[in-house]
Design a protein around this motif. Structure first.
Motif, PDB file in Angstrom:
ATOM      1  N   ALA A 120       0.831  -1.207   0.000  1.00 44.54           N
ATOM      2  CA  ALA A 120       0.000   0.000   0.000  1.00 44.54           C
ATOM      3  C   ALA A 120       0.863   1.254   0.000  1.00 44.54           C
ATOM      4  CB  ALA A 120      -0.923  -0.013   1.218  1.00 44.54           C
ATOM      5  N   LEU A 121       1.888   1.276   0.848  1.00 48.86           N
ATOM      6  CA  LEU A 121       2.786   2.433   0.908  1.00 48.86           C
ATOM      7  C   LEU A 121       3.540   2.607  -0.399  1.00 48.86           C
ATOM      8  CD1 LEU A 121       4.082   4.709   2.573  1.00 48.86           C
ATOM      9  CD2 LEU A 121       5.750   3.030   3.403  1.00 48.86           C
ATOM     10  N   THR A 122       3.965   1.489  -0.990  1.00 51.65           N
ATOM     11  CA  THR A 122       4.679   1.537  -2.266  1.00 51.65           C
ATOM     12  C   THR A 122       3.813   2.158  -3.350  1.00 51.65           C
ATOM     13  OG1 THR A 122       6.038  -0.392  -1.727  1.00 51.65           O
ATOM     14  CG2 THR A 122       5.764   0.122  -4.053  1.00 51.65           C
ATOM     15  N   GLY A 123       2.571   1.723  -3.448  1.00 56.14           N
ATOM     16  CA  GLY A 123       1.679   2.256  -4.471  1.00 56.14           C
ATOM     17  C   GLY A 123       1.387   3.731  -4.292  1.00 56.14           C
ATOM     18  N   LEU A 124       1.174   4.150  -3.043  1.00 58.98           N
ATOM     19  CA  LEU A 124       0.889   5.555  -2.765  1.00 58.98           C
ATOM     20  C   LEU A 124       2.056   6.437  -3.182  1.00 58.98           C
ATOM     21  CD1 LEU A 124      -1.162   7.526  -1.463  1.00 58.98           C
ATOM     22  CD2 LEU A 124       0.111   7.254   0.672  1.00 58.98           C
ATOM     23  N   LEU A 125       3.272   6.050  -2.783  1.00 59.84           N
ATOM     24  CA  LEU A 125       4.446   6.851  -3.120  1.00 59.84           C
ATOM     25  C   LEU A 125       4.769   6.773  -4.604  1.00 59.84           C
ATOM     26  CD1 LEU A 125       6.800   6.186  -0.070  1.00 59.84           C
ATOM     27  CD2 LEU A 125       5.313   8.142  -0.509  1.00 59.84           C
ATOM     28  N   ALA A 126       4.457   5.657  -5.232  1.00 62.57           N
ATOM     29  CA  ALA A 126       4.667   5.547  -6.677  1.00 62.57           C
ATOM     30  C   ALA A 126       3.855   6.604  -7.415  1.00 62.57           C
ATOM     31  CB  ALA A 126       4.275   4.150  -7.158  1.00 62.57           C
ATOM     32  N   GLY A 127       2.614   6.789  -6.988  1.00 67.19           N
ATOM     33  CA  GLY A 127       1.776   7.797  -7.619  1.00 67.19           C
ATOM     34  C   GLY A 127       2.191   9.209  -7.290  1.00 67.19           C
ATOM     35  N   VAL A 128       2.552   9.466  -6.024  1.00 67.89           N
ATOM     36  CA  VAL A 128       2.935  10.812  -5.600  1.00 67.89           C
ATOM     37  C   VAL A 128       4.213  11.277  -6.284  1.00 67.89           C
ATOM     38  CG1 VAL A 128       3.741  12.196  -3.649  1.00 67.89           C
ATOM     39  CG2 VAL A 128       1.753  10.706  -3.385  1.00 67.89           C
TER      40      VAL A 128
END
Length: 283
Positions: free
Chosen positions: A21-29
Motif C-alpha cells: 500500500a505504501l509503495t503504491g501511494l508513493l509511486a503515484g505521488v
C-alpha cells in the motif's frame, strides 16, 4: 516458509500487504515505480525468513522490478490522463533505457551484494541533495539536450535502475529538473519509464537468479513455488493488490501539492532510503 512460525508468517503477510500500500501511494505521488520503498522493506522481510546476505539484495531488486510492472502502468495512466506526460522524451529514451536494463540485469548475475547497496546510496544521496538544497541556478541547461546526449542518459538510467530495482523515477526526475523541467512534469513523465524498465528487468532477474537458487537448495524463499529466479512470487502476489490500488490515489495527490512541497517530500523520502543502505554497508 522455512524456519519461521505460523504466527511470524502471518505477520509477514500483513507487513507485505501494508508495504505494498505504501509503495503504491508513493509511486503515484513521486512518479516512481515504488522500488525505492519496496527494496529496503523487502530486505528486512527476507532477512526475517533467513535469506542469505549473498542473495538477499538481488532477490529484493528482482522482486521490486516485478512489483513495479502493474504499479507503474497504473501510475502512468493516471498522470497521462491529466496531460502531464511528455511523450516525446519517452520515445527518445525507449530503446536506450531497455538496452541499459538488459545490461544491468546481466551485471546482477555476477555482482556482489554491496554493489546494489552502493548504487542505492549514491543515487539517492545525489537526488536528495538536489531536491532539498538545489537552487534554480543548478541547471545544465534551459531545455533538454540534443538526442545523442539523451540517448546516453537513457542508457545510464536503464543500467542503474536495473541495479536498484526502481522504475527510473529518481534518476529521470533528477535529470529533467536539471534541464529546467517543472517537477510535476518530471514526475509524470518518469512514471512512464517504469513500464520500460520493469518488464525487461524482471525477465532479466529471473535469468540471473535461476543458477543462484540452485546453489541454495535449502533456502525455501528462493525455490518454486515461492520464487522464480530472483523474483519472490510471494512478495509479488502480496504487494501488487494494495500497490496498484493506491497508485492512482497518489498520482491525484501529487497534483494537489505545490512544487516545493513535492520536492521536499521526495527529497526527505530519498534521505531515509539513503541512510538505510549506508548503515547496512557500514555494518
Amino acid at each position: 516458509m522455512y524456519g519461521i512460525s505460523l504466527f511470524d508468517l502471518s505477520w509477514l503477510v500483513v507487513a507485505m500487504l501494508a508495504a505494498g500500500a505504501l509503495t503504491g501511494l508513493l509511486a503515484g505521488v513521486f512518479g516512481v515505480g515504488g522500488g525505492a520503498v519496496a527494496v529496503p522493506i523487502l530486505y528486512e522481510l527476507f532477512r526475517l525468513v533467513g535469506v542469505p546476505e549473498e542473495v538477499r539484495m538481488p532477490l529484493c531488486v528482482g522482486t521490486s522490478l516485478a512489483i513495479i510492472i502493474p504499479t507503474s502502468i497504473r501510475s502512468f495512466l493516471a498522470h497521462r490522463a491529466k496531460g502531464a506526460v511528455d511523450m516525446s522524451i519517452l520515445r527518445v529514451w525507449a530503446i536506450p533505457v531497455v538496452v541499459g536494463v538488459i545490461m544491468g540485469s546481466f551485471i546482477a548475475r555476477y555482482a556482489p551484494a554491496d554493489l546494489f547497496k552502493t548504487v542505492f546510496v549514491v543515487v539517492a544521496g545525489v537526488s536528495a541533495i538536489r531536491l532539498l538544497f538545489g537552487k534554480d541556478t543548478w541547471r545544465f541547461g534551459l531545455d533538454m539536450p540534443a538526442k545523442p546526449i539523451m540517448v546516453v542518459y537513457g542508457w545510464l538510467i536503464g543500467v542503474l535502475s536495473a541495479l536498484m530495482g526502481i522504475g527510473g523515477g529518481q534518476l529521470s526526475n533528477l535529470f529533467m529538473t536539471f534541464y529546467n523541467r517543472p517537477i510535476h512534469q518530471a514526475v509524470a513523465t518518469s512514471s512512464g519509464l517504469g513500464i520500460l524498465i520493469s518488464i525487461p528487468g524482471a525477465i532479466g532477474y529471473i535469468y540471473a537468479g535461476l543458477p543462484r537458487a540452485a546453489e541454495y537448495p535449502d533456502v525455501v524463499a528462493l525455490q518454486l513455488p515461492l520464487a522464480i529466479g530472483y523474483i519472490s512470487l510471494l512478495g509479488f502476489v502480496l504487494f501488487v493488490p494494495t500497490s496498484t490500488w493506491l497508485a492512482p490515489i497518489g498520482a491525484r495527490l501529487a497534483h494537489t501539492l505545490s512544487k516545493r512541497r513535492l520536492e521536499v517530500a521526495f527529497g526527505l523520502f530519498l534521505v531515509v532510503v539513503c541512510l538505510r543502505f549506508a548503515v547496512s554497508l557500514i555494518a
